[in-house]
Write a protein that holds these residues in place. Structure first.
Motif, PDB file in Angstrom:
ATOM      1  N   GLU A  48       0.835  -1.202   0.000  1.00  0.00           N
ATOM      2  CA  GLU A  48       0.000   0.000   0.000  1.00  0.00           C
ATOM      3  C   GLU A  48       0.865   1.245   0.000  1.00  0.00           C
ATOM      4  O   GLU A  48       1.906   1.301   0.652  1.00  0.00           O
ATOM      5  CB  GLU A  48      -0.888   0.033   1.249  1.00  0.00           C
ATOM      6  N   LYS A  64      -6.721   5.904   5.420  1.00  0.00           N
ATOM      7  CA  LYS A  64      -7.423   4.889   6.204  1.00  0.00           C
ATOM      8  C   LYS A  64      -7.498   5.313   7.672  1.00  0.00           C
ATOM      9  O   LYS A  64      -8.548   5.199   8.305  1.00  0.00           O
ATOM     10  CB  LYS A  64      -6.713   3.539   6.092  1.00  0.00           C
ATOM     11  N   THR A 109      -2.500   4.682   3.534  1.00  0.00           N
ATOM     12  CA  THR A 109      -2.412   4.392   4.962  1.00  0.00           C
ATOM     13  C   THR A 109      -2.901   5.581   5.775  1.00  0.00           C
ATOM     14  O   THR A 109      -3.651   5.427   6.737  1.00  0.00           O
ATOM     15  CB  THR A 109      -0.964   4.057   5.350  1.00  0.00           C
ATOM     16  N   GLU A 126       1.812   5.057   1.005  1.00  0.00           N
ATOM     17  CA  GLU A 126       1.737   5.769   2.284  1.00  0.00           C
ATOM     18  C   GLU A 126       0.498   6.660   2.356  1.00  0.00           C
ATOM     19  O   GLU A 126      -0.102   6.833   3.418  1.00  0.00           O
ATOM     20  CB  GLU A 126       3.020   6.590   2.443  1.00  0.00           C
TER      21      GLU A 126
END
Length: 54
Positions: free
Chosen positions: A6, A14, A11, A8
């Motif tokens: 994934e 999320k 992340t 950054e």
């Protein structure tokens, strides 16, 4: 078949989405608690039906 790691940015998004979701859930719980408290307090009365006498 391998999955790419994934990025950054995803992340961080999320984490932000989880935070917003938790705040929304907290707001819903607060509104439900206030509604439940108001209804069970005893001061709440359903509006009485007005009779139409004409």
């Amino acid at each position: 078949m391998t999955f790419r790691p994934e990025h950054e940015l995803h992340t961080r998004r999320k984490g932000r989405n989880v935070g917003v979701g938790l705040m929304l859930a907290g707001f819903v719980v607060l509104v439900l608690a206030l509604t439940f408290t108001k209804v069970t307090n005893g001061d709440f009365e359903m509006p009485k039906a007005q009779e139409l006498t004409q």
